[in-house]
Design an enzyme around this catalytic site. Structure first.
Site, PDB file in Angstrom:
ATOM      1  CB  SER A   1      40.451  47.645  37.384  1.00  0.00           C
ATOM      2  OG  SER A   1      41.035  48.529  38.325  1.00  0.00           O
TER       3      SER A   1
ATOM      4  NE  ARG B   1      46.530  38.446  40.969  1.00  0.00           N
ATOM      5  CZ  ARG B   1      46.599  38.347  42.301  1.00  0.00           C
ATOM      6  NH1 ARG B   1      47.743  38.125  42.883  1.00  0.00           N
ATOM      7  NH2 ARG B   1      45.527  38.450  43.043  1.00  0.00           N
ATOM      8  CG  ASN B   2      44.228  47.230  39.251  1.00  0.00           C
ATOM      9  OD1 ASN B   2      43.687  47.610  38.224  1.00  0.00           O
ATOM     10  ND2 ASN B   2      43.836  47.592  40.453  1.00  0.00           N
ATOM     11  CD  GLN B   3      41.040  41.995  35.181  1.00  0.00           C
ATOM     12  OE1 GLN B   3      39.944  42.459  35.473  1.00  0.00           O
ATOM     13  NE2 GLN B   3      41.213  40.754  34.781  1.00  0.00           N
ATOM     14  CG  PHE B   4      43.032  51.422  35.634  1.00  0.00           C
ATOM     15  CD1 PHE B   4      41.768  51.971  35.754  1.00  0.00           C
ATOM     16  CD2 PHE B   4      44.028  52.176  35.029  1.00  0.00           C
ATOM     17  CE1 PHE B   4      41.500  53.255  35.301  1.00  0.00           C
ATOM     18  CE2 PHE B   4      43.770  53.457  34.566  1.00  0.00           C
ATOM     19  CZ  PHE B   4      42.508  53.995  34.707  1.00  0.00           C
TER      20      PHE B   4
END
Length: 139
Positions: free
Chosen positions: A103, A4-7
């Site tokens: 992120s 789910r990290n948006q990096f």
């Protein structure tokens, strides 16, 4: 990395190439092709779990070595407030610094679009205050 990290979505939007769709081993060379590097501000620390608030005994990475390895580095982006604490050290050496909203899925106070607005500052030419291809940036 937490799925789910948006990096990768964020940096993909900044550079205009969908890196999230690539296998991880192919992402880093593609970042470099866009003049973007990844580097941890911490060389070592103790931490249980993935939250920055759980970091204990942080040891900073060697900033002088980074400067020697990346002499054309212009902009340093910090992914979140924890790494952003090092921004003044970089600014002191003449780098343009951008402290970015994290992120991390733990930082959901801002929507993806709100985070992206700030992340797009990485692609702003500091001499002309306009969007340009990312040149010499580090995250």
């Amino acid at each position: 990395m937490n799925p789910r990290n948006q990096f990768w979505r964020l940096i993909s939007s900044v550079i205009g190439e969908d890196l999230a769709a690539l296998p991880y081993a192919e992402r880093l060379p593609r970042l470099l092709a866009h003049h973007v590097g990844l580097w941890d501000v911490l060389a070592a620390c103790e931490r249980e779990g993935s939250l920055d608030s759980a970091i204990r005994k942080p040891a900073a990475n060697d900033f002088e070595r980074l400067r020697a390895l990346c002499p054309r580095l212009e902009t340093v982006g910090f992914n979140g407030q924890a790494s952003g604490k090092f921004a003044p050290q970089f600014a002191q050496h003449g780098y343009r610094t951008v402290v970015l909203p994290s992120s991390s899925p733990a930082h959901m106070a801002l929507s993806f679009e709100q985070k992206l607005q700030v992340w797009r500052q990485l692609a702003v030419d500091p001499g002309e205050d306009r969007a340009s291809p990312v040149q010499g940036s580090l995250l």
